[in-house]
Design a protein around this motif. Structure first.
Motif, short mmCIF file in Angstrom:
data_model
loop_
_atom_site.label_atom_id
_atom_site.label_comp_id
_atom_site.label_asym_id
_atom_site.label_seq_id
_atom_site.Cartn_x
_atom_site.Cartn_y
_atom_site.Cartn_z
N LEU A 1 -6.01 8.41 2.64
CA LEU A 1 -5.06 7.61 2.89
C LEU A 1 -5.48 6.53 4.12
O LEU A 1 -5.03 5.24 4.19
CB LEU A 1 -3.66 8.42 3.31
CG LEU A 1 -2.90 8.77 2.00
CD1 LEU A 1 -1.89 9.73 2.48
CD2 LEU A 1 -2.60 7.74 1.18
N PHE B 1 -7.77 3.87 2.73
CA PHE B 1 -6.98 3.11 1.90
C PHE B 1 -6.13 2.13 2.70
O PHE B 1 -6.15 0.79 2.43
CB PHE B 1 -6.08 4.03 0.94
CG PHE B 1 -5.28 3.04 0.02
CD1 PHE B 1 -5.95 2.40 -0.90
CD2 PHE B 1 -4.01 2.97 0.19
CE1 PHE B 1 -4.95 1.43 -1.81
CE2 PHE B 1 -2.97 2.21 -0.53
CZ PHE B 1 -3.85 1.50 -1.55
N TYR B 2 -5.54 2.71 3.61
CA TYR B 2 -4.55 1.57 4.51
C TYR B 2 -5.33 0.69 5.37
O TYR B 2 -4.89 -0.56 5.36
CB TYR B 2 -3.49 2.49 5.69
CG TYR B 2 -2.58 3.05 4.78
CD1 TYR B 2 -1.51 2.37 4.27
CD2 TYR B 2 -2.01 4.49 4.83
CE1 TYR B 2 -0.44 2.64 3.49
CE2 TYR B 2 -1.11 5.16 4.12
CZ TYR B 2 -0.22 4.38 3.51
OH TYR B 2 1.07 4.79 3.04
N SER C 1 -11.54 4.83 -1.44
CA SER C 1 -10.32 4.65 -1.25
C SER C 1 -10.32 3.25 -0.47
O SER C 1 -9.45 2.51 -0.53
CB SER C 1 -9.74 5.62 -0.15
OG SER C 1 -9.65 7.01 -1.00
N SER D 1 -0.61 -1.40 -10.56
CA SER D 1 -1.33 -0.03 -10.19
C SER D 1 -0.99 0.99 -11.27
O SER D 1 -1.97 1.78 -11.43
CB SER D 1 -0.59 0.56 -8.76
OG SER D 1 0.98 0.65 -9.17
N LYS E 1 -2.05 9.20 -6.54
CA LYS E 1 -2.56 10.02 -5.81
C LYS E 1 -3.93 9.18 -5.08
O LYS E 1 -4.74 8.82 -5.93
CB LYS E 1 -3.18 11.19 -6.11
CG LYS E 1 -3.96 12.14 -5.12
CD LYS E 1 -3.88 13.55 -5.49
CE LYS E 1 -4.73 14.42 -4.54
NZ LYS E 1 -4.09 14.53 -3.35
N ILE E 2 -3.88 9.06 -3.95
CA ILE E 2 -5.12 8.32 -3.00
C ILE E 2 -6.02 9.43 -2.20
O ILE E 2 -5.29 10.34 -1.59
CB ILE E 2 -4.60 7.39 -1.93
CG1 ILE E 2 -3.74 6.21 -2.78
CG2 ILE E 2 -5.93 6.37 -1.48
CD1 ILE E 2 -4.43 5.41 -3.88
N HIS F 1 -2.30 6.74 10.24
CA HIS F 1 -3.48 6.73 9.49
C HIS F 1 -4.23 5.57 9.74
O HIS F 1 -5.42 5.75 10.21
CB HIS F 1 -2.96 6.37 8.17
CG HIS F 1 -2.42 7.61 7.57
ND1 HIS F 1 -3.22 8.66 7.07
CD2 HIS F 1 -1.17 7.74 6.66
CE1 HIS F 1 -2.66 9.41 6.41
NE2 HIS F 1 -1.15 8.91 6.26
N CYS G 1 0.92 4.12 -2.79
CA CYS G 1 0.72 5.57 -2.59
C CYS G 1 1.90 6.62 -3.13
O CYS G 1 1.47 7.60 -3.40
CB CYS G 1 0.50 5.78 -0.99
SG CYS G 1 -0.89 4.87 -0.24
N GLU G 2 2.99 6.02 -3.15
CA GLU G 2 3.93 6.66 -3.74
C GLU G 2 4.02 6.98 -5.31
O GLU G 2 4.57 7.89 -5.94
CB GLU G 2 5.61 6.28 -3.46
CG GLU G 2 5.76 6.30 -1.81
CD GLU G 2 6.83 5.42 -1.49
OE1 GLU G 2 7.48 4.75 -2.15
OE2 GLU G 2 7.19 5.61 -0.34
N ALA H 1 0.64 -1.32 0.14
CA ALA H 1 0.00 -0.08 -0.05
C ALA H 1 0.69 1.12 0.17
O ALA H 1 0.65 2.11 -0.56
CB ALA H 1 -0.82 -0.09 1.08
N LYS H 2 1.75 1.21 0.83
CA LYS H 2 2.76 2.44 0.86
C LYS H 2 3.56 2.73 -0.46
O LYS H 2 3.65 3.75 -0.77
CB LYS H 2 3.72 2.25 1.79
CG LYS H 2 4.89 3.39 1.96
CD LYS H 2 4.38 4.55 2.48
CE LYS H 2 5.14 5.52 2.69
NZ LYS H 2 4.64 7.00 2.92
#
Length: 218
Positions: A23, A26-27, A78, A203, A19-20, A143, A15-16, A11-12
């Motif tokens: 967050l 999403f996490y 998300s 992704s 754009k989520i 988060h 995210c990089e 997930a991290k």
């Protein structure tokens, strides 16, 4: 099959790349499907449904992406995206990592555990190692602490998602895995790193096309 730190690491990295919108949601979504384990007396059938496995055949990446497309009407997109990424991570792990573990286990002439417990041993110890080593842990933990689950039809309840979140937040409090045998068959450096690489590939291509524009309308 991957443990929480692998799911959160995927997930991290995602995210990089994109754009989520939310967050925290999403996490939470990326670990939430395993909340089925907090359901009293859950059945294998419920877990099959919860992890998007068809009744009469093996699950495919196409199945996961179709589920994602069909569930983007949920207000918390998300969370839904995270849910799909969790199952996608499982799928990639099953295809590229678990067979390596099985081959190594089967070639061991003197295993000290049966296959199931050897898998639990190696993956849990590696997960604790990741918890200690990952610089992003505190950020992601904040988060998760601020997240809140949602009901996803017959798949998962908000309570189950929140219960699994609490379990994850405190799973590493002891500082050491309850398993104690040396890791023999699966390591993060050699195998688990493959999972984020494959997820990133999807992704940036098909997952992004099918979902991320809906999370971030222009």
């Amino acid at each position: 099959m991957p443990c929480p730190m692998v799911h959160l690491g995927v997930a991290k990295q995602l995210c990089e790349k994109v754009k989520i919108e939310n967050l925290s949601s999403f996490y939470l979504g990326t670990i939430a499907p395993d909340g089925i384990f907090t359901r009293p007396n859950f059945t294998r059938e419920e877990k099959r449904i919860n992890h998007l496995i068809p009744e009469d055949r093996e699950r495919t990446i196409e199945d996961i992406l179709l589920w994602l497309k069909d569930h983007l009407q949920f207000p918390d997109k998300s969370f839904i995206l995270g849910y799909a990424v969790h199952v996608l991570t499982d799928q990639i792990f099953n295809q590229y990592v678990y067979p390596v573990f099985c081959a190594r286990y089967d070639s061991d002439n003197s295993p000290v555990q049966n296959r199931q417990w050897a898998f639990y041993n190696d993956t849990d110890i590696v997960d604790f190692e990741l918890y200690t080593a990952m610089e992003w842990r505190d950020e992601v933990w904040k988060h998760l602490e601020n997240s809140n689950g949602i009901d996803v039809q017959e798949y998962l309840s908000a309570e189950e998602a929140n219960s699994w979140c609490y379990r994850t937040l405190h799973w590493y409090d002891s500082g050491k895995s309850e398993h104690s045998h040396p890791v023999k068959y699966i390591t993060f450096a050699k195998e688990c790193k493959k999972v984020p690489r494959f997820i990133t590939k999807y992704s940036q291509n098909r997952v992004k096309k099918s979902a991320l524009h809906s999370c971030n309308p222009e």
